[in-house]
Design an enzyme around this catalytic site. Sequence first.
Site, PDB file in Angstrom:
ATOM      1  N   ASN A 291       4.968   6.006   3.461  1.00 31.02           N
ATOM      2  CA  ASN A 291       4.201   6.636   2.389  1.00 31.02           C
ATOM      3  C   ASN A 291       3.980   8.126   2.540  1.00 31.02           C
ATOM      4  O   ASN A 291       3.245   8.729   1.761  1.00 31.02           O
ATOM      5  CB  ASN A 291       2.845   5.927   2.256  1.00 31.02           C
ATOM      6  CG  ASN A 291       3.013   4.457   1.935  1.00 31.02           C
ATOM      7  OD1 ASN A 291       3.839   4.084   1.112  1.00 31.02           O
ATOM      8  ND2 ASN A 291       2.242   3.616   2.622  1.00 31.02           N
ATOM      9  N   THR A 292       4.583   8.749   3.562  1.00 30.68           N
ATOM     10  CA  THR A 292       4.574  10.198   3.717  1.00 30.68           C
ATOM     11  C   THR A 292       6.019  10.670   3.728  1.00 30.68           C
ATOM     12  O   THR A 292       6.812  10.236   4.578  1.00 30.68           O
ATOM     13  CB  THR A 292       3.877  10.623   5.022  1.00 30.68           C
ATOM     14  OG1 THR A 292       2.494  10.236   4.957  1.00 30.68           O
ATOM     15  CG2 THR A 292       3.960  12.127   5.226  1.00 30.68           C
TER      16      THR A 292
ATOM     17  N   ASN B 249       0.827  -1.197   0.000  1.00 36.48           N
ATOM     18  CA  ASN B 249       0.000   0.000   0.000  1.00 36.48           C
ATOM     19  C   ASN B 249       0.863   1.249   0.000  1.00 36.48           C
ATOM     20  O   ASN B 249       1.953   1.275   0.571  1.00 36.48           O
ATOM     21  CB  ASN B 249      -0.960  -0.010   1.199  1.00 36.48           C
ATOM     22  CG  ASN B 249      -0.419   0.738   2.398  1.00 36.48           C
ATOM     23  OD1 ASN B 249      -0.478   1.959   2.475  1.00 36.48           O
ATOM     24  ND2 ASN B 249       0.137  -0.019   3.350  1.00 36.48           N
TER      25      ASN B 249
ATOM     26  N   SER C 274       5.376   5.045   8.847  1.00 40.06           N
ATOM     27  CA  SER C 274       4.817   4.764   7.525  1.00 40.06           C
ATOM     28  C   SER C 274       5.814   5.200   6.453  1.00 40.06           C
ATOM     29  O   SER C 274       6.397   6.280   6.541  1.00 40.06           O
ATOM     30  CB  SER C 274       3.500   5.515   7.324  1.00 40.06           C
ATOM     31  OG  SER C 274       3.097   5.451   5.971  1.00 40.06           O
TER      32      SER C 274
ATOM     33  N   PHE D  39      -1.960   8.120   4.246  1.00 39.16           N
ATOM     34  CA  PHE D  39      -2.785   8.695   5.321  1.00 39.16           C
ATOM     35  C   PHE D  39      -4.033   9.388   4.766  1.00 39.16           C
ATOM     36  O   PHE D  39      -4.349  10.529   5.146  1.00 39.16           O
ATOM     37  CB  PHE D  39      -1.980   9.683   6.165  1.00 39.16           C
ATOM     38  CG  PHE D  39      -0.890   9.095   7.000  1.00 39.16           C
ATOM     39  CD1 PHE D  39      -0.822   7.738   7.268  1.00 39.16           C
ATOM     40  CD2 PHE D  39       0.098   9.910   7.532  1.00 39.16           C
ATOM     41  CE1 PHE D  39       0.191   7.197   8.054  1.00 39.16           C
ATOM     42  CE2 PHE D  39       1.125   9.389   8.321  1.00 39.16           C
ATOM     43  CZ  PHE D  39       1.163   8.026   8.583  1.00 39.16           C
TER      44      PHE D  39
ATOM     45  N   ASN E 204       5.454  -1.691  11.605  1.00 42.14           N
ATOM     46  CA  ASN E 204       4.723  -1.147  10.470  1.00 42.14           C
ATOM     47  C   ASN E 204       5.079  -1.955   9.214  1.00 42.14           C
ATOM     48  O   ASN E 204       5.720  -3.001   9.300  1.00 42.14           O
ATOM     49  CB  ASN E 204       5.074   0.338  10.295  1.00 42.14           C
ATOM     50  CG  ASN E 204       3.918   1.143   9.724  1.00 42.14           C
ATOM     51  OD1 ASN E 204       3.227   0.703   8.811  1.00 42.14           O
ATOM     52  ND2 ASN E 204       3.713   2.337  10.260  1.00 42.14           N
TER      53      ASN E 204
ATOM     54  N   LYS F  56       4.850   3.432  17.155  1.00 38.91           N
ATOM     55  CA  LYS F  56       4.875   2.374  16.149  1.00 38.91           C
ATOM     56  C   LYS F  56       6.135   2.516  15.301  1.00 38.91           C
ATOM     57  O   LYS F  56       6.368   3.575  14.711  1.00 38.91           O
ATOM     58  CB  LYS F  56       3.635   2.437  15.262  1.00 38.91           C
ATOM     59  CG  LYS F  56       3.496   1.240  14.321  1.00 38.91           C
ATOM     60  CD  LYS F  56       2.117   1.222  13.677  1.00 38.91           C
ATOM     61  CE  LYS F  56       1.888  -0.050  12.877  1.00 38.91           C
ATOM     62  NZ  LYS F  56       0.520  -0.121  12.331  1.00 38.91           N
TER      63      LYS F  56
END
Length: 368
Positions: free
Chosen positions: A190-191, A123, A188, A127, A258, A229
């Site tokens: 993805n940011t 993925n 994460s 967010f 994560n 996390k």
Amino acid sequence: MGVANFGYQRLAKPMLFRLGGGDAEVAHHRTLAWLASMSGNSGGVTALRLLGRANRAPRTVFGIDFPSVVGLAAGMDKDGVALKAWPALGFGHVEVGTVTSMPQPGNEKPRLFRLRDSGALINRMGFNNAGSLALADKLAGIGPIGVPLGISLGKSKVTPVSEASADYVLSVRRLLPHADYIAVNVSSPNTVGLRSLQDKEPLTELLAALTTEAFDSTVRERAIPVLVKIAPDLTDQAIAEVLQACSDTGVAGVIATNTTLARDGLVARDARAAAEVGGLSGAPLTVRSREVVKFVATHCDLPVIGVGGIMTPADGLSLLDAGASLLQVYTGFIYGGPGLIAGINEAVAAMDKLQLGSPRSQQTLDDK
């Protein structure tokens, strides 16, 4: 194979995996919409309990009573649209989010991919959520859901990394009255720039601000536990620095792990999907998440929530044996359905009965 598990594997999952021409995000939203409709009435919740029936194995961790060991990981129900459905399916806690202070659409679609032969997902959602203010309003109207509620917080995409603390604090102020614990997502992939917040200096600054905010006695009689996390891609030295920052700032626990940027453990048939940018979750992460949980558990006294690669009840038991106090599931639920949650709860309950002098269900980690 139980009736509910048979129904999911032979009927529901094949249908879901075909929705939207195989678009995993379409299936995700359709499933959430159905669960939201079931969550909205007592008859629907009762029906879901038939799928989620299981023996319970309660735990008390960082001062909170959990009715069973396995919870729903962040990312599945970001905006809390189906909150009463998850406990009915056997989850002992629910973590909503990751939510940011400002609403944001996330990254461009497509952004969620199944690697079916590998039992994995990739993925790059970014967010996508309605924002912490909208979540606070929703939670105020729902009330207690019957199990502990965790809220995962992230940095808004438009907020510079240098201003991350203020961004997270704003969300904490909005959501603190509704949270049993706060999870700080700095891992994460993805940011842009988010994972740099795992470095010791910025992490210490961020956690100091959040733990101070969570101790606001005007909101609750006691401090709300703050958890961090972490990514599975950190080196042992980097994890040790994270743990030091947690110790220095009064963090209550660690969530490990994560998604990963690595692509190890994938079968050749998934090579095309594996080339997609984003975080990998599922079966390829089983071994690494266990290694990280074991490292954290042996290098600090903080309780650990183990998440990553739990595809079978045996995977869950292995994470508990590695030192986890609680578990969370996301990708395993996509592939295994409600039967996985029931299987984990039943396996843990059976293990508790075997440990007759000191059952896991008596484990209390308040003093850790």
